[in-house]
Write an enzyme that holds these catalytic residues in place. Sequence first.
Site, PDB file in Angstrom:
ATOM      1  N   HIS A  26       0.870  -1.221   0.065  1.00  0.00           N
ATOM      2  CA  HIS A  26       0.313  -0.001  -0.117  1.00  0.00           C
ATOM      3  C   HIS A  26       0.877   1.258   0.025  1.00  0.00           C
ATOM      4  O   HIS A  26       1.758   1.363   0.790  1.00  0.00           O
ATOM      5  CB  HIS A  26      -1.006   0.019   1.353  1.00  0.00           C
ATOM      6  CG  HIS A  26      -1.794  -1.063   1.430  1.00  0.00           C
ATOM      7  ND1 HIS A  26      -3.109  -0.970   0.895  1.00  0.00           N
ATOM      8  CD2 HIS A  26      -1.552  -2.287   1.685  1.00  0.00           C
ATOM      9  CE1 HIS A  26      -3.585  -2.415   1.110  1.00  0.00           C
ATOM     10  NE2 HIS A  26      -2.835  -2.971   1.493  1.00  0.00           N
ATOM     11  N   THR A 113      -5.304   3.973  -2.414  1.00  0.00           N
ATOM     12  CA  THR A 113      -7.135   4.154  -2.502  1.00  0.00           C
ATOM     13  C   THR A 113      -7.026   5.733  -2.869  1.00  0.00           C
ATOM     14  O   THR A 113      -6.566   6.601  -2.464  1.00  0.00           O
ATOM     15  CB  THR A 113      -7.378   4.292  -0.915  1.00  0.00           C
ATOM     16  OG1 THR A 113      -6.786   3.035  -0.481  1.00  0.00           O
ATOM     17  CG2 THR A 113      -9.095   4.025  -1.061  1.00  0.00           C
ATOM     18  N   PRO A 114      -7.857   5.919  -4.262  1.00  0.00           N
ATOM     19  CA  PRO A 114      -8.049   7.412  -4.450  1.00  0.00           C
ATOM     20  C   PRO A 114      -8.442   8.276  -3.247  1.00  0.00           C
ATOM     21  O   PRO A 114      -9.191   8.127  -2.450  1.00  0.00           O
ATOM     22  CB  PRO A 114      -9.155   7.307  -5.347  1.00  0.00           C
ATOM     23  CG  PRO A 114      -9.100   5.860  -5.944  1.00  0.00           C
ATOM     24  CD  PRO A 114      -8.603   5.038  -4.604  1.00  0.00           C
ATOM     25  N   ARG A 115      -7.793   9.411  -3.085  1.00  0.00           N
ATOM     26  CA  ARG A 115      -7.947  10.169  -1.804  1.00  0.00           C
ATOM     27  C   ARG A 115      -8.191  11.575  -2.304  1.00  0.00           C
ATOM     28  O   ARG A 115      -7.696  12.233  -2.977  1.00  0.00           O
ATOM     29  CB  ARG A 115      -6.789  10.006  -0.887  1.00  0.00           C
ATOM     30  CG  ARG A 115      -6.743  10.735   0.366  1.00  0.00           C
ATOM     31  CD  ARG A 115      -5.664  10.007   1.247  1.00  0.00           C
ATOM     32  NE  ARG A 115      -4.394  10.043   0.775  1.00  0.00           N
ATOM     33  CZ  ARG A 115      -3.432  10.797   1.266  1.00  0.00           C
ATOM     34  NH1 ARG A 115      -3.837  11.874   2.014  1.00  0.00           N
ATOM     35  NH2 ARG A 115      -2.148  10.705   0.863  1.00  0.00           N
ATOM     36  N   ASP A 155     -11.835   0.884  -0.703  1.00  0.00           N
ATOM     37  CA  ASP A 155     -11.961   0.542   0.635  1.00  0.00           C
ATOM     38  C   ASP A 155     -13.300  -0.171   1.005  1.00  0.00           C
ATOM     39  O   ASP A 155     -14.135   0.585   0.497  1.00  0.00           O
ATOM     40  CB  ASP A 155     -11.879   1.969   1.326  1.00  0.00           C
ATOM     41  CG  ASP A 155     -11.476   1.968   3.086  1.00  0.00           C
ATOM     42  OD1 ASP A 155     -12.567   1.435   3.337  1.00  0.00           O
ATOM     43  OD2 ASP A 155     -10.255   2.372   3.139  1.00  0.00           O
ATOM     44  N   HIS A 212      -8.284  -8.474  -0.520  1.00  0.00           N
ATOM     45  CA  HIS A 212      -7.730  -8.837   0.807  1.00  0.00           C
ATOM     46  C   HIS A 212      -8.994  -9.801   1.195  1.00  0.00           C
ATOM     47  O   HIS A 212     -10.241  -9.696   1.009  1.00  0.00           O
ATOM     48  CB  HIS A 212      -7.717  -7.597   1.880  1.00  0.00           C
ATOM     49  CG  HIS A 212      -6.698  -6.743   1.687  1.00  0.00           C
ATOM     50  ND1 HIS A 212      -6.591  -5.970   0.571  1.00  0.00           N
ATOM     51  CD2 HIS A 212      -5.654  -6.510   2.534  1.00  0.00           C
ATOM     52  CE1 HIS A 212      -5.545  -5.394   0.637  1.00  0.00           C
ATOM     53  NE2 HIS A 212      -4.911  -5.615   1.820  1.00  0.00           N
ATOM     54  N   GLU A 215      -8.918 -11.845   6.249  1.00  0.00           N
ATOM     55  CA  GLU A 215      -7.682 -11.457   7.025  1.00  0.00           C
ATOM     56  C   GLU A 215      -8.048 -11.666   8.469  1.00  0.00           C
ATOM     57  O   GLU A 215      -7.059 -11.915   9.299  1.00  0.00           O
ATOM     58  CB  GLU A 215      -7.700  -9.759   6.769  1.00  0.00           C
ATOM     59  CG  GLU A 215      -6.597  -9.223   6.185  1.00  0.00           C
ATOM     60  CD  GLU A 215      -6.743  -7.953   5.854  1.00  0.00           C
ATOM     61  OE1 GLU A 215      -7.761  -7.139   5.283  1.00  0.00           O
ATOM     62  OE2 GLU A 215      -5.658  -6.976   6.420  1.00  0.00           O
ATOM     63  N   ASP A 294       2.967  -5.565   2.432  1.00  0.00           N
ATOM     64  CA  ASP A 294       1.984  -4.864   2.860  1.00  0.00           C
ATOM     65  C   ASP A 294       1.958  -3.424   3.233  1.00  0.00           C
ATOM     66  O   ASP A 294       1.631  -2.532   2.386  1.00  0.00           O
ATOM     67  CB  ASP A 294       1.247  -5.682   4.094  1.00  0.00           C
ATOM     68  CG  ASP A 294      -0.240  -5.500   3.993  1.00  0.00           C
ATOM     69  OD1 ASP A 294      -0.985  -4.769   3.250  1.00  0.00           O
ATOM     70  OD2 ASP A 294      -0.873  -5.878   4.971  1.00  0.00           O
ATOM     71  N   ASP A 295       2.776  -3.330   4.392  1.00  0.00           N
ATOM     72  CA  ASP A 295       2.943  -1.811   4.863  1.00  0.00           C
ATOM     73  C   ASP A 295       4.358  -1.551   5.534  1.00  0.00           C
ATOM     74  O   ASP A 295       4.506  -1.566   6.777  1.00  0.00           O
ATOM     75  CB  ASP A 295       1.891  -1.395   5.972  1.00  0.00           C
ATOM     76  CG  ASP A 295       0.365  -1.406   5.260  1.00  0.00           C
ATOM     77  OD1 ASP A 295       0.293  -0.662   4.211  1.00  0.00           O
ATOM     78  OD2 ASP A 295      -0.035  -2.505   5.565  1.00  0.00           O
TER      79      ASP A 295
HETATM   80  P1  IMP Z   1      -3.247   3.992   0.782  1.00  0.00           P
HETATM   81  O1  IMP Z   1      -4.274   3.150  -0.192  1.00  0.00           O
HETATM   82  O2  IMP Z   1      -2.287   4.117  -0.178  1.00  0.00           O
HETATM   83  O3  IMP Z   1      -3.745   5.151   1.362  1.00  0.00           O
HETATM   84  O4  IMP Z   1      -2.686   3.245   1.723  1.00  0.00           O
HETATM   85  C1  IMP Z   1      -3.111   2.919   2.935  1.00  0.00           C
HETATM   86  C2  IMP Z   1      -4.436   2.248   3.107  1.00  0.00           C
HETATM   87  O5  IMP Z   1      -4.361   0.939   2.782  1.00  0.00           O
HETATM   88  C3  IMP Z   1      -5.159   2.230   4.416  1.00  0.00           C
HETATM   89  O6  IMP Z   1      -5.654   3.310   5.046  1.00  0.00           O
HETATM   90  C4  IMP Z   1      -5.942   1.031   4.380  1.00  0.00           C
HETATM   91  O7  IMP Z   1      -7.182   1.203   3.946  1.00  0.00           O
HETATM   92  C5  IMP Z   1      -5.200   0.096   3.498  1.00  0.00           C
HETATM   93  N1  IMP Z   1      -4.497  -0.994   4.105  1.00  0.00           N
HETATM   94  C6  IMP Z   1      -3.136  -0.946   4.451  1.00  0.00           C
HETATM   95  N2  IMP Z   1      -2.571  -2.100   4.936  1.00  0.00           N
HETATM   96  C7  IMP Z   1      -4.043  -2.984   5.060  1.00  0.00           C
HETATM   97  C8  IMP Z   1      -4.098  -4.430   5.495  1.00  0.00           C
HETATM   98  O8  IMP Z   1      -3.446  -4.920   6.002  1.00  0.00           O
HETATM   99  N3  IMP Z   1      -5.348  -4.760   5.213  1.00  0.00           N
HETATM  100  C9  IMP Z   1      -6.541  -3.763   4.682  1.00  0.00           C
HETATM  101  N4  IMP Z   1      -6.154  -2.955   4.419  1.00  0.00           N
HETATM  102  C10 IMP Z   1      -4.886  -2.199   4.408  1.00  0.00           C
HETATM  103 ZN    ZN Z   2      -2.899  -5.118   2.310  1.00  0.00          ZN
END
Ligand code: IMP
Ligand code: ZN
Length: 356
Positions: A26, A113-115, A155, A212, A215, A294-295
């Site tokens: 992400h 995610t589009p923000r 989301d 996902h 989970e 993931d993160d």
């Molecule tokens: P973004 O989409 O680039 O803003 O990345 C962060 C977003 O990814 C978070 O706000 C979550 O909605 C989503 N996200 C990140 N890690 C996970 C996960 O392990 N499970 C589900 N959603 C995740």
């Molecule tokens: Zn993820």
Amino acid sequence: MTAATPSAAVDVLFARRLPKIELHAHLTGSISRSCLHDIWADRKTRDPQLELEDPFVAMPPGKVDYDINTFFPLFSSYIYRLCNTIDSIVYSTKAVLQDFQRDGVVYLELRTTPRRVTEQGISKDDYIKTVVAQLREHNRDKSNSLQAFLIISVDRRNTVAEAEEAVDLAIKYQPDGVVGIDLCGDPAQGDVRIYTATFARAKAAGLKITLHFAETENSASDEELHTLLSWQPDRLGHVVHVNDEIRKAIERQDIGVELCLSCNVLAKMITGSYSDHHFSVWRHSTVPVALCTDDVGVFCSPLSHEYYLVAKHFGLDRHQLKALSEGAIRSIFTGAEQQSRLSKIFSDWIDDTIRA
Ligand code: IMP
Ligand code: ZN
């Protein structure tokens, strides 16, 4: 070196040198704390009244024990408020690409995610356009060893209209490197059935689908998992709480799995530790397996470290680790051109610590 010599044990340096494919990262969760700190320091200089804490205070170095309750609010109440300008989105996207590249990642499917940032006049389209432009610029630079593509996330808290907007953006930017659509977000939220037609539209437009999947226990009901499988996804992320019937269905449909060991262990999504991870099940299955971070900005375990951990806890040697990494080629979303580029990278990669 004789043909019979077994290859040496995997160490961190080998795992870093190994060419790697990252398929589940992400964007905002991949921003390192030092990059967040740079963004914060720049804003603080321009606006000494800024009330947001220094990232080194809000997310202390070494803190990786985020769980399902503390993880999601970290984005909504902190990181999104910090990275809320075009400049910070550009800066952090470039930094994320460089971080993966420095770690030996040669192919990346980043997701975001589009923000919308109303107070800055940034629309969701502006946000995606900005990220796509950074990926394209990166890919055009021949000195870069990493090629990057984008997956757009829906989301689980989105309304159908918001999910439709995400798919519209994915279709609009498909010619510029958007390759797929994802379903992510807090697994405790939402009813996935409402997105069935939206994901069907994405698939019909030629976008690949990753989800996902299972989970947490409350996102692993039979009804939810059967609904998600009926969308004919190309890959699934996490696959923690799956019974034998679901596992066999995944194998029958030959869906690639994206496994995120550190995230699952540190966020206590599995019982036990690394050696208890369901990698042990999937490594023996017929579906493609991709280790993923993931993160990495939150859990601080780069992809090379995930490979190292797997070698350490499941006893993979250098040959096996290379084969695992190369195996992820099967489930990339871009197609033949990138597949042959990656196959060549792996066949040309000679590490003299791997003995034939
Ligand atoms: P973004 O989409 O680039 O803003 O990345 C962060 C977003 O990814 C978070 O706000 C979550 O909605 C989503 N996200 C990140 N890690 C996970 C996960 O392990 N499970 C589900 N959603 C995740
Ligand atoms: Zn993820």
